[in-house]
Motif scaffolding. Sequence first.
Motif, PDB file in Angstrom:
ATOM      1  N   ILE A   9       0.797  -1.213  -0.128  1.00  0.00           N
ATOM      2  CA  ILE A   9       0.109   0.136  -0.125  1.00  0.00           C
ATOM      3  C   ILE A   9       0.944   1.448  -0.210  1.00  0.00           C
ATOM      4  CG2 ILE A   9      -1.657   1.345   1.336  1.00  0.00           C
ATOM      5  CD1 ILE A   9      -3.006  -1.316   2.342  1.00  0.00           C
ATOM      6  N   LEU A  10       1.907   1.329   0.928  1.00  0.00           N
ATOM      7  CA  LEU A  10       2.845   2.371   0.708  1.00  0.00           C
ATOM      8  C   LEU A  10       3.485   2.605  -0.416  1.00  0.00           C
ATOM      9  CD1 LEU A  10       4.414   1.958   4.271  1.00  0.00           C
ATOM     10  CD2 LEU A  10       3.001   3.719   3.665  1.00  0.00           C
ATOM     11  N   ALA A  11       4.031   1.523  -1.074  1.00  0.00           N
ATOM     12  CA  ALA A  11       4.554   1.717  -2.497  1.00  0.00           C
ATOM     13  C   ALA A  11       3.340   2.136  -3.469  1.00  0.00           C
ATOM     14  CB  ALA A  11       5.003   0.400  -2.924  1.00  0.00           C
ATOM     15  N   VAL A  12       2.529   1.898  -3.242  1.00  0.00           N
ATOM     16  CA  VAL A  12       1.238   2.429  -4.301  1.00  0.00           C
ATOM     17  C   VAL A  12       1.022   3.873  -4.283  1.00  0.00           C
ATOM     18  CG1 VAL A  12      -1.109   2.304  -5.110  1.00  0.00           C
ATOM     19  CG2 VAL A  12       0.262   0.226  -4.680  1.00  0.00           C
ATOM     20  N   ILE A  13       0.830   4.190  -2.728  1.00  0.00           N
ATOM     21  CA  ILE A  13       0.837   5.511  -2.651  1.00  0.00           C
ATOM     22  C   ILE A  13       1.850   6.401  -3.184  1.00  0.00           C
ATOM     23  CG2 ILE A  13       1.040   7.409  -0.610  1.00  0.00           C
ATOM     24  CD1 ILE A  13      -0.667   5.240   1.132  1.00  0.00           C
ATOM     25  N   THR A  14       3.254   5.806  -2.924  1.00  0.00           N
ATOM     26  CA  THR A  14       4.507   6.528  -3.524  1.00  0.00           C
ATOM     27  C   THR A  14       4.309   6.805  -4.954  1.00  0.00           C
ATOM     28  OG1 THR A  14       5.801   5.636  -1.900  1.00  0.00           O
ATOM     29  CG2 THR A  14       6.916   6.366  -3.945  1.00  0.00           C
ATOM     30  N   ALA A  15       3.693   5.520  -5.844  1.00  0.00           N
ATOM     31  CA  ALA A  15       3.570   5.740  -7.268  1.00  0.00           C
ATOM     32  C   ALA A  15       2.512   6.787  -7.628  1.00  0.00           C
ATOM     33  CB  ALA A  15       3.342   4.118  -7.743  1.00  0.00           C
ATOM     34  N   ALA A  49       8.047  20.659   6.913  1.00  0.00           N
ATOM     35  CA  ALA A  49       6.857  19.968   7.648  1.00  0.00           C
ATOM     36  C   ALA A  49       7.154  18.580   8.559  1.00  0.00           C
ATOM     37  CB  ALA A  49       5.974  19.560   6.106  1.00  0.00           C
ATOM     38  N   TYR A  50       7.995  17.867   7.702  1.00  0.00           N
ATOM     39  CA  TYR A  50       8.290  16.579   8.320  1.00  0.00           C
ATOM     40  C   TYR A  50       8.867  16.596   9.702  1.00  0.00           C
ATOM     41  CZ  TYR A  50       8.837  11.500   8.461  1.00  0.00           C
ATOM     42  OH  TYR A  50       8.494  10.057   8.653  1.00  0.00           O
ATOM     43  N   ILE A 225       3.735  19.981  -4.638  1.00  0.00           N
ATOM     44  CA  ILE A 225       5.226  19.729  -4.943  1.00  0.00           C
ATOM     45  C   ILE A 225       6.002  19.347  -3.599  1.00  0.00           C
ATOM     46  CG2 ILE A 225       6.147  22.029  -4.842  1.00  0.00           C
ATOM     47  CD1 ILE A 225       6.606  19.427  -7.687  1.00  0.00           C
ATOM     48  N   GLY A 226       5.693  20.000  -2.337  1.00  0.00           N
ATOM     49  CA  GLY A 226       6.201  19.940  -1.056  1.00  0.00           C
ATOM     50  C   GLY A 226       5.883  18.810  -0.183  1.00  0.00           C
ATOM     51  N   VAL A 232       4.874  13.172   1.387  1.00  0.00           N
ATOM     52  CA  VAL A 232       4.125  11.917   1.591  1.00  0.00           C
ATOM     53  C   VAL A 232       4.813  10.630   0.840  1.00  0.00           C
ATOM     54  CG1 VAL A 232       1.814  10.821   1.069  1.00  0.00           C
ATOM     55  CG2 VAL A 232       2.087  13.317   2.372  1.00  0.00           C
ATOM     56  N   ALA A 233       5.229  11.140  -0.454  1.00  0.00           N
ATOM     57  CA  ALA A 233       5.623  10.100  -1.584  1.00  0.00           C
ATOM     58  C   ALA A 233       6.964   9.423  -1.071  1.00  0.00           C
ATOM     59  CB  ALA A 233       5.919  10.936  -2.952  1.00  0.00           C
TER      60      ALA A 233
END
Length: 300
Positions: A9-15, A49-50, A225-226, A232-233
């Motif tokens: 799921i995390l990899a898909v969110i990245t994509a 932000a992080y 973009i940020g 997140v990505a």
Amino acid sequence: MSKRSKGIILAVITAVMWGIMGIFVRDLSAYEFSNIDISFFRCILAGGAYFIFLLITKPRALKIDVKGLLICLVYGAVAYSISFVSYSVSVSRIPVGVATVLMFMSPVWVAVLGRFMFKEKLTKNKIITILICIVGAVLVADILGSGSIRLDMIGVLAGIVNGIGVALQILLPKFFAKDYDRDTLLVYGFLGAAAVLALGVDFPAVVSNMSQVPTGNLVWDLFGIGILCTMVANVSCVKSTQYVEATTTSILSALEVVVGTLAGFLVFHEHLTLLQILGAVIIVCGAVGSEIISPPKTKK
């Protein structure tokens, strides 16, 4: 939810986040922000932000020694600065679909480097999956189509460099994971990259450009973009390798090609043919099918 499911799921969110990034990059470029300006925005906003997020939720991740800080700064300068600038150059000179395909070459670099760094086995299944996804990516980019695509050599080279940078973003945090928390590497990596990129930013020109951009557009583009496409990505990408192999995360990033091409079609009205649709289907079947349909082997 199993660890493997979390990783997928995390990899898909990245994509998905990386796939829509071209929308924000092009919009900022239209307002005369340079590639270095855009990359700086990505790093400083994501890092800031992080940092605040970790300060509230996980303050121990912000503690680091001098050696670790230097490692994070170098990691950010190499993996993020070079990758982000090259991506901005790529999407500004060639179609988003082609730029995204070149970024997707990262699974090849991850598979090769992962073999030496982590001794991950490059199984037949992974090799076949990578080849299937590359075939689909070529079709999605319409490289074999009518020949109407504008290919710029600098844009192509920048796309290749970006793919190598993405591979390093996936591999280096895992390589240093035994000594440093992934969150620590991420936050200081972002800030380190921002510090390096700041050397090439013309701040008076940036302020002047900002004053000419509609406030709504500027806020949305910077947030996209940020926060979405960087913080997140990249956090999702690095966290994914905590649950699945780096090669698996990289293979699933193939979905980014589909998202990027659809974004180019819907937003920029880039050409989309039946071959491109077929390529998108091939990528989805190759990337997602190999990780979900095929059950993972369990150790006795």
